[in-house]
Design a protein around this motif. Structure first.
Motif, PDB file in Angstrom:
ATOM      1  N   UNK A  55       0.973  -1.311  -0.106  1.00 24.19           N
ATOM      2  CA  UNK A  55      -0.006   0.003   0.008  1.00 24.19           C
ATOM      3  C   UNK A  55       0.922   1.304   0.023  1.00 24.19           C
ATOM      4  N   UNK A  56       0.542   2.101  -0.849  1.00 27.29           N
ATOM      5  CA  UNK A  56       1.151   3.525  -0.928  1.00 27.29           C
ATOM      6  C   UNK A  56       0.253   4.726  -0.911  1.00 27.29           C
ATOM      7  N   UNK A  57       0.540   5.695  -0.196  1.00 28.13           N
ATOM      8  CA  UNK A  57      -0.153   6.919  -0.307  1.00 28.13           C
ATOM      9  C   UNK A  57      -0.010   7.684  -1.446  1.00 28.13           C
ATOM     10  N   UNK A  58      -1.192   8.201  -2.004  1.00 30.06           N
ATOM     11  CA  UNK A  58      -1.004   8.933  -3.375  1.00 30.06           C
ATOM     12  C   UNK A  58      -1.900   9.965  -3.234  1.00 30.06           C
ATOM     13  N   UNK A  59      -1.262  11.147  -2.402  1.00 26.20           N
ATOM     14  CA  UNK A  59      -1.942  12.393  -2.360  1.00 26.20           C
ATOM     15  C   UNK A  59      -1.879  13.319  -3.556  1.00 26.20           C
ATOM     16  N   UNK A  60      -2.929  14.021  -3.827  1.00 26.52           N
ATOM     17  CA  UNK A  60      -2.841  14.869  -5.078  1.00 26.52           C
ATOM     18  C   UNK A  60      -3.371  16.276  -4.555  1.00 26.52           C
ATOM     19  N   UNK A  61      -3.639  17.226  -5.368  1.00 28.74           N
ATOM     20  CA  UNK A  61      -4.032  18.614  -5.183  1.00 28.74           C
ATOM     21  C   UNK A  61      -5.721  18.346  -5.339  1.00 28.74           C
ATOM     22  N   UNK A  62      -6.220  18.837  -4.319  1.00 28.14           N
ATOM     23  CA  UNK A  62      -7.936  18.802  -4.202  1.00 28.14           C
ATOM     24  C   UNK A  62      -8.629  19.315  -5.195  1.00 28.14           C
ATOM     25  N   UNK A  84      -2.773  18.445   1.536  1.00 23.46           N
ATOM     26  CA  UNK A  84      -1.783  17.428   1.091  1.00 23.46           C
ATOM     27  C   UNK A  84      -1.292  16.830   2.405  1.00 23.46           C
ATOM     28  N   UNK A  85      -0.767  17.470   3.435  1.00 23.83           N
ATOM     29  CA  UNK A  85      -0.288  17.011   4.572  1.00 23.83           C
ATOM     30  C   UNK A  85      -1.480  16.217   5.222  1.00 23.83           C
ATOM     31  N   UNK A  86      -2.837  16.898   5.139  1.00 22.32           N
ATOM     32  CA  UNK A  86      -3.820  16.445   6.178  1.00 22.32           C
ATOM     33  C   UNK A  86      -4.302  15.028   5.238  1.00 22.32           C
ATOM     34  N   UNK A  87      -4.149  14.948   4.067  1.00 28.57           N
ATOM     35  CA  UNK A  87      -4.668  13.562   3.180  1.00 28.57           C
ATOM     36  C   UNK A  87      -3.527  12.404   3.801  1.00 28.57           C
ATOM     37  N   UNK A  88      -2.127  12.863   4.097  1.00 25.51           N
ATOM     38  CA  UNK A  88      -1.361  11.846   4.566  1.00 25.51           C
ATOM     39  C   UNK A  88      -1.423  11.235   6.005  1.00 25.51           C
ATOM     40  N   UNK A  89      -1.630  12.292   6.781  1.00 29.15           N
ATOM     41  CA  UNK A  89      -2.072  12.204   8.224  1.00 29.15           C
ATOM     42  C   UNK A  89      -3.143  11.241   8.433  1.00 29.15           C
TER      43      UNK A  89
END
Length: 234
Positions: A55-62, A84-89
């Motif tokens: 599993x990998x985190x895939x954060x992107x611009x909203x 972006x930081x909130x997505x990762x957290x």
């Protein structure tokens, strides 16, 4: 025998995620911002675990209008930094077993292609990536040959070198803009040739979850790797 990971972008609300995971060893799971939803993210994480896929985190611009693929301006990047930081957290709360971070869409491209490394825009994107990596304490999956790879490595971070099975490259090693004709590969002969070109140079090869014929492409990539002196895995 060299192992080559197959990664897929999933959890974005497109069909066939389940089928794609039959050929993948890693999954870049959308964080519910550029597409999908947090409910879908949780379901996708569960599906990955069920199938034994990393599993990998895939954060992107909203920016759901472009699915996170429209390049941001400097003030917009700053505006979306917290997102972006909130997505990762939040993602880490659902998946403590997260193995890596792969930026999505414009965030990825602005780190790895034609944005000048000495520009404020690039610095802003790099700082966001560093913040996300600090949250996850995991390596970054990034485009082979891009300057950000050396920067992450010099800072002591791990890097998974990536290539793309279904995207066209420019002569300088960057990805062709999706706004240009021929940016997405569909011809199986072209895809097979690209996989064989990439295989000696990368750790992982990507297939997008929204590319037409994606399951057939994933099967082709798997077969090409296995039948040409490599092993699928990481």
């Amino acid at each position: 025998m060299k192992k080559i990971d197959i990664n897929v972008d999933i959890g974005e609300g497109f069909a066939f995620d389940d089928d794609l995971l039959d050929f993948a060893t890693s999954a870049n799971v959308c964080c519910g911002a550029h597409a999908g939803s947090w409910e879908l993210t949780k379901d996708t994480i569960f599906l990955c675990r069920k199938k034994g896929v990393r599993i990998g985190i895939h954060p992107g611009f909203p920016d759901r209008h472009s699915m996170g693929r429209e390049r941001m301006k400097e003030d917009e990047v700053a505006q979306f930094a917290n997102s972006l930081l909130e997505q990762a957290v939040q993602f880490k709360e659902y998946a403590a077993d997260t193995a890596y971070v792969k930026p999505h869409g414009a965030f990825y491209n602005m780190l790895t292609d034609s944005v000048p490394p000495d520009s404020n825009l690039y610095r802003a994107c790099r700082l966001m990536l560093e913040g996300i990596l600090a949250v996850g304490r995991v390596p970054a999956m990034l485009l082979r040959g891009s300057p950000i790879v050396l920067e992450v490595e010099k800072a002591g971070g791990g890097v998974i070198l990536e290539g793309f099975a279904d995207r066209a490259y420019e002569a300088d090693g960057t990805l062709r803009s999706r706004k240009l004709e021929g940016s997405v590969l569909h011809d199986h002969a072209d895809i097979r040739a690209q996989v064989l070109w990439l295989a000696p140079m990368v750790d992982s090869i990507c297939i997008h979850g929204d590319t037409e014929g994606r399951v057939e492409i994933a099967s082709l990539v798997y077969e090409t790797i296995e039948n040409n002196g490599f092993e699928v895995g990481y």
